[in-house]
Design an enzyme around this catalytic site. Structure first.
Site, PDB file in Angstrom:
ATOM      1  N   GLU A 160      22.088 -26.457 -21.372  1.00 13.76           N
ATOM      2  CA  GLU A 160      23.415 -25.948 -21.012  1.00 13.76           C
ATOM      3  C   GLU A 160      24.167 -26.941 -20.128  1.00 13.76           C
ATOM      4  O   GLU A 160      25.377 -27.147 -20.267  1.00 13.76           O
ATOM      5  CB  GLU A 160      23.201 -24.607 -20.290  1.00 13.76           C
ATOM      6  CG  GLU A 160      24.344 -24.091 -19.505  1.00 13.76           C
ATOM      7  CD  GLU A 160      25.294 -23.262 -20.338  1.00 13.76           C
ATOM      8  OE1 GLU A 160      25.292 -22.060 -20.185  1.00 13.76           O
ATOM      9  OE2 GLU A 160      26.063 -23.852 -21.111  1.00 13.76           O
TER      10      GLU A 160
ATOM     11  N   THR B 282      34.540 -25.940 -21.705  1.00 15.16           N
ATOM     12  CA  THR B 282      34.108 -25.460 -20.385  1.00 15.16           C
ATOM     13  C   THR B 282      34.228 -26.553 -19.326  1.00 15.16           C
ATOM     14  O   THR B 282      34.671 -26.306 -18.201  1.00 15.16           O
ATOM     15  CB  THR B 282      32.648 -24.968 -20.452  1.00 15.16           C
ATOM     16  OG1 THR B 282      32.585 -23.903 -21.386  1.00 15.16           O
ATOM     17  CG2 THR B 282      32.163 -24.467 -19.105  1.00 15.16           C
TER      18      THR B 282
END
Ligand code: HSE
Length: 319
Positions: free
Chosen positions: A137, A190
């Protein structure tokens, strides 16, 4: 799913999408959805380490380089942690749209870690699996946050306390809580959505945010819908990020007008979530939101109505 006898050759795992932040819980709250989700197959292969990575369902956009692929990084994390010299091939089947704010890279990483752990029989605990998933991630968002990976792994509504290791705290949800999701045909990276936040927040916003975070936990524990509605708001990130999602305010307001208890950006967006009491209310909120995206900014969207997924990642197949 129970495994059969004999040496394992491959394991296929599903890990669900997730809604993170939930208003006031930037980087610390997340909940797992029933769908969509990503699947990862990890297979034994000749050689040592990760010998092949393939991806489908991504339009050719997800890197297959093991150093840049979230699932592969998580699998490598499992190999490193267990000292395994096994050779493995990885197949990623993307079901979560890219850059959607639904925790797609976290789900791939979680599925990879769980599949590798099962294939190797290493028996890592949840915290260790979460740490492996976070390696994957981190590459995508450039930051350490487990608010997508934790619910995708463990299911439910999760508070994840930052730090090493991160600590997961399961929070209860009212039995009739439903989530409406509207994913517009837009993308938000993001990494960029984090950069625009800067490093500091006004004290007043901090007070509002930690009051809301505490109030939301109390609201969930008591099934107090008024408290949930009052507290599921973001005083920090959403006001800054709203400009990345044209039509955001109108879409959020359309969910509230349709009867949603609360609504806001899912993670860094552009997906918008609404928390509702019961399926009917969630369907009305989802239709209201997709209508608002169409009417306000001429953008089509996909909708999902889901309960909270209590299970998280699950093994679909052992062979
Ligand atoms: N908590 C993260 C953020 C989630 O808001 O940046 C990213 O989807």
């Amino acid at each position: 799913m129970p495994r059969g006898d004999g040496p394992l050759r491959s394991v296929r795992v599903f890990a669900p999408a997730s809604v993170s932040n939930l208003g006031c819980g930037f980087d610390i709250f997340g909940l797992a959805l029933e769908r969509p989700g990503d699947e990862v197959v990890v297979r034994m292969a000749e050689g040592s380490g990760i010998v092949a990575v393939s991806v489908s369902g991504d339009g050719g956009r997800v890197p297959t380089d093991p150093e840049r692929n979230a699932a592969a990084l998580a699998v490598q994390g499992v190999l490193d942690r267990t000292g395994s010299e096994a050779g493995v091939g990885i197949e990623v089947r993307k079901g979560i749209p890219l850059a959607s704010g639904l925790g797609g890279s976290a789900a791939s990483a979680v599925a990879g870690a769980v599949a590798a752990d099962a294939l190797l029989g290493s028996g890592l605990d949840r915290t260790a699996l979460l740490e492996c998933a976070m390696i994957g991630e981190r590459k995508g968002s450039g930051a350490d946050h487990a608010d997508n990976a934790a619910p995708s792994l463990a299911g439910g509504f999760v508070l994840v306390l930052p730090g090493r290791p991160p600590e997961m705290v399961a929070l209860p949800t009212p039995g009739d809580l439903m989530v409406a999701i509207v994913h517009p045909a837009m993308e938000v990276e993001t990494r960029r959505a984090r950069t625009i936040l800067g490093d500091t927040i006004p004290l007043e916003a901090g007070v509002e945010q930690w009051g809301n975070a505490a109030g939301l936990v109390a609201g969930l524990m008591r099934s107090d819908w008024d408290l949930i509605a009052r507290c599921m708001r973001d005083a920090v990130a959403e006001p800054v990020r709203a400009r990345l999602v044209p039509g955001f305010e109108q879409v959020r307001d359309s969910a509230l007008a349709a009867g949603a208890v609360a609504a806001g950006l899912s993670g860094s967006g552009p997906t918008i979530f609404a928390i509702c009491r019961g399926r009917k209310a969630a369907e009305a909120a989802a239709l209201g939101m997709s209508g608002a995206f169409r009417d306000e900014v001429d953008v089509e969207s996909d909708i999902v109505v889901s309960s909270v997924n209590p299970e998280g990642a699950r093994i679909l197949e052992w062979s």
